[in-house]
Design a protein around this motif. Structure first.
Motif, PDB file in Angstrom:
ATOM      1  N   SER A  69      15.491  -6.846  -9.791  1.00 49.28           N
ATOM      2  CA  SER A  69      14.065  -6.526  -9.748  1.00 49.28           C
ATOM      3  C   SER A  69      13.233  -7.803  -9.838  1.00 49.28           C
ATOM      4  N   PHE A  70      12.281  -7.958  -8.949  1.00 56.64           N
ATOM      5  CA  PHE A  70      11.342  -9.074  -9.003  1.00 56.64           C
ATOM      6  C   PHE A  70      10.122  -8.677  -9.825  1.00 56.64           C
ATOM      7  N   ILE A  71       9.736  -7.412  -9.709  1.00 60.70           N
ATOM      8  CA  ILE A  71       8.637  -6.835 -10.483  1.00 60.70           C
ATOM      9  C   ILE A  71       9.078  -5.449 -10.926  1.00 60.70           C
ATOM     10  N   ASP A  72       8.929  -5.147 -12.206  1.00 59.09           N
ATOM     11  CA  ASP A  72       9.210  -3.794 -12.677  1.00 59.09           C
ATOM     12  C   ASP A  72       8.111  -2.863 -12.188  1.00 59.09           C
ATOM     13  N   GLY A  73       8.493  -1.709 -11.726  1.00 59.48           N
ATOM     14  CA  GLY A  73       7.510  -0.714 -11.322  1.00 59.48           C
ATOM     15  C   GLY A  73       7.760  -0.170  -9.936  1.00 59.48           C
ATOM     16  N   ASP A  74       7.143   0.956  -9.687  1.00 60.52           N
ATOM     17  CA  ASP A  74       7.179   1.611  -8.387  1.00 60.52           C
ATOM     18  C   ASP A  74       5.804   1.490  -7.767  1.00 60.52           C
ATOM     19  N   PHE A  75       5.755   1.271  -6.466  1.00 61.94           N
ATOM     20  CA  PHE A  75       4.487   1.074  -5.780  1.00 61.94           C
ATOM     21  C   PHE A  75       4.295   2.154  -4.731  1.00 61.94           C
ATOM     22  N   PRO A  76       3.073   2.664  -4.597  1.00 63.31           N
ATOM     23  CA  PRO A  76       2.834   3.796  -3.709  1.00 63.31           C
ATOM     24  C   PRO A  76       2.795   3.458  -2.224  1.00 63.31           C
ATOM     25  N   ASP A  77       2.488   2.189  -1.889  1.00 65.07           N
ATOM     26  CA  ASP A  77       2.390   1.826  -0.474  1.00 65.07           C
ATOM     27  C   ASP A  77       2.706   0.344  -0.288  1.00 65.07           C
ATOM     28  N   GLU A  78       2.862  -0.039   0.989  1.00 63.37           N
ATOM     29  CA  GLU A  78       3.264  -1.403   1.330  1.00 63.37           C
ATOM     30  C   GLU A  78       2.243  -2.444   0.875  1.00 63.37           C
ATOM     31  N   ASP A  79       0.963  -2.159   1.081  1.00 65.69           N
ATOM     32  CA  ASP A  79      -0.071  -3.141   0.726  1.00 65.69           C
ATOM     33  C   ASP A  79      -0.096  -3.414  -0.772  1.00 65.69           C
ATOM     34  N   THR A  80       0.053  -2.382  -1.576  1.00 69.22           N
ATOM     35  CA  THR A  80       0.066  -2.561  -3.031  1.00 69.22           C
ATOM     36  C   THR A  80       1.292  -3.350  -3.467  1.00 69.22           C
ATOM     37  N   ALA A  81       2.446  -3.036  -2.882  1.00 66.12           N
ATOM     38  CA  ALA A  81       3.684  -3.760  -3.223  1.00 66.12           C
ATOM     39  C   ALA A  81       3.583  -5.225  -2.809  1.00 66.12           C
ATOM     40  N   LYS A  82       3.046  -5.497  -1.609  1.00 64.37           N
ATOM     41  CA  LYS A  82       2.894  -6.881  -1.141  1.00 64.37           C
ATOM     42  C   LYS A  82       1.925  -7.653  -2.025  1.00 64.37           C
ATOM     43  N   ALA A  83       0.807  -7.037  -2.398  1.00 68.94           N
ATOM     44  CA  ALA A  83      -0.170  -7.710  -3.263  1.00 68.94           C
ATOM     45  C   ALA A  83       0.434  -8.029  -4.628  1.00 68.94           C
ATOM     46  N   ALA A  84       1.174  -7.092  -5.194  1.00 69.24           N
ATOM     47  CA  ALA A  84       1.812  -7.325  -6.491  1.00 69.24           C
ATOM     48  C   ALA A  84       2.872  -8.420  -6.389  1.00 69.24           C
ATOM     49  N   ALA A  85       3.651  -8.414  -5.295  1.00 66.37           N
ATOM     50  CA  ALA A  85       4.671  -9.448  -5.099  1.00 66.37           C
ATOM     51  C   ALA A  85       4.036 -10.822  -4.964  1.00 66.37           C
ATOM     52  N   GLN A  86       2.953 -10.923  -4.195  1.00 66.45           N
ATOM     53  CA  GLN A  86       2.268 -12.203  -4.009  1.00 66.45           C
ATOM     54  C   GLN A  86       1.714 -12.722  -5.335  1.00 66.45           C
ATOM     55  N   THR A  87       1.101 -11.836  -6.092  1.00 66.70           N
ATOM     56  CA  THR A  87       0.514 -12.247  -7.368  1.00 66.70           C
ATOM     57  C   THR A  87       1.580 -12.683  -8.358  1.00 66.70           C
ATOM     58  N   GLU A  88       2.688 -11.957  -8.425  1.00 66.89           N
ATOM     59  CA  GLU A  88       3.789 -12.345  -9.321  1.00 66.89           C
ATOM     60  C   GLU A  88       4.419 -13.648  -8.862  1.00 66.89           C
ATOM     61  N   PHE A  89       4.582 -13.820  -7.556  1.00 67.83           N
ATOM     62  CA  PHE A  89       5.111 -15.058  -6.984  1.00 67.83           C
ATOM     63  C   PHE A  89       4.218 -16.232  -7.391  1.00 67.83           C
ATOM     64  N   GLU A  90       2.903 -16.088  -7.227  1.00 69.95           N
ATOM     65  CA  GLU A  90       1.955 -17.147  -7.609  1.00 69.95           C
ATOM     66  C   GLU A  90       2.019 -17.424  -9.097  1.00 69.95           C
ATOM     67  N   ARG A  91       2.113 -16.371  -9.917  1.00 71.22           N
ATOM     68  CA  ARG A  91       2.180 -16.559 -11.367  1.00 71.22           C
ATOM     69  C   ARG A  91       3.400 -17.398 -11.745  1.00 71.22           C
ATOM     70  N   ARG A  92       4.538 -17.102 -11.133  1.00 65.82           N
ATOM     71  CA  ARG A  92       5.770 -17.840 -11.448  1.00 65.82           C
ATOM     72  C   ARG A  92       5.677 -19.297 -10.991  1.00 65.82           C
ATOM     73  N   ILE A  93       5.128 -19.541  -9.815  1.00 62.58           N
ATOM     74  CA  ILE A  93       4.972 -20.911  -9.318  1.00 62.58           C
ATOM     75  C   ILE A  93       4.014 -21.696 -10.229  1.00 62.58           C
ATOM     76  N   LEU A  94       2.867 -21.098 -10.540  1.00 61.90           N
ATOM     77  CA  LEU A  94       1.874 -21.786 -11.378  1.00 61.90           C
ATOM     78  C   LEU A  94       2.399 -22.048 -12.782  1.00 61.90           C
ATOM     79  N   GLU A  95       3.261 -21.186 -13.280  1.00 61.06           N
ATOM     80  CA  GLU A  95       3.855 -21.382 -14.610  1.00 61.06           C
ATOM     81  C   GLU A  95       4.673 -22.677 -14.646  1.00 61.06           C
ATOM     82  N   VAL A  96       5.269 -23.009 -13.529  1.00 62.74           N
ATOM     83  CA  VAL A  96       6.111 -24.201 -13.435  1.00 62.74           C
ATOM     84  C   VAL A  96       5.277 -25.463 -13.218  1.00 62.74           C
ATOM     85  N   VAL A  97       4.235 -25.378 -12.402  1.00 64.21           N
ATOM     86  CA  VAL A  97       3.500 -26.575 -12.007  1.00 64.21           C
ATOM     87  C   VAL A  97       2.271 -26.876 -12.863  1.00 64.21           C
ATOM     88  N   THR A  98       1.882 -25.978 -13.754  1.00 65.27           N
ATOM     89  CA  THR A  98       0.712 -26.261 -14.587  1.00 65.27           C
ATOM     90  C   THR A  98       1.088 -26.431 -16.024  1.00 65.27           C
TER      91      THR A  98
END
Length: 98
Positions: A69-98
């Motif tokens: 699992s990259f993100i815990d949870g179920d998502f109702p549609d593709e756009d919501t899942a993509k937005a959550a994935a992008q935000t989690e991806f950014e959070r993980r990257i920023l955690e490393v570089v800041t």
């Protein structure tokens, strides 16, 4: 405004909008796999995948022979899942570089 709207009960608020002063992170580039499933290459190795399980979508990280699992949870549609994935991806990257 939250980048995540919907999903599993109690998950709201986990993914918040990026602040204006944060470094710009390139967006994930989604490739359709058919049947409401998508993948985006992770920067170092593996893929971030959106896969359909029943009527909901899950966001996973995978390499050949293994997925988790990259993100815990179920998502109702593709756009919501993509937005959550992008935000989690950014959070993980920023955690490393800041």
């Amino acid at each position: 405004m939250s980048a995540f709207e919907g999903g599993k009960e109690g998950a709201e608020g986990k993914w918040s909008a990026r602040t204006a002063d944060a470094p710009c992170i390139k967006p994930l580039l989604w490739e359709p796999l058919g049947m409401r499933q998508f993948k985006a290459k992770a920067p170092l190795f593996g893929n971030i995948r959106i896969e359909k399980w029943g009527s909901k979508l899950n966001v996973l990280w995978s390499v050949p022979g293994l997925c988790a699992s990259f993100i815990d949870g179920d998502f109702p549609d593709e756009d919501t899942a993509k937005a959550a994935a992008q935000t989690e991806f950014e959070r993980r990257i920023l955690e490393v570089v800041t």
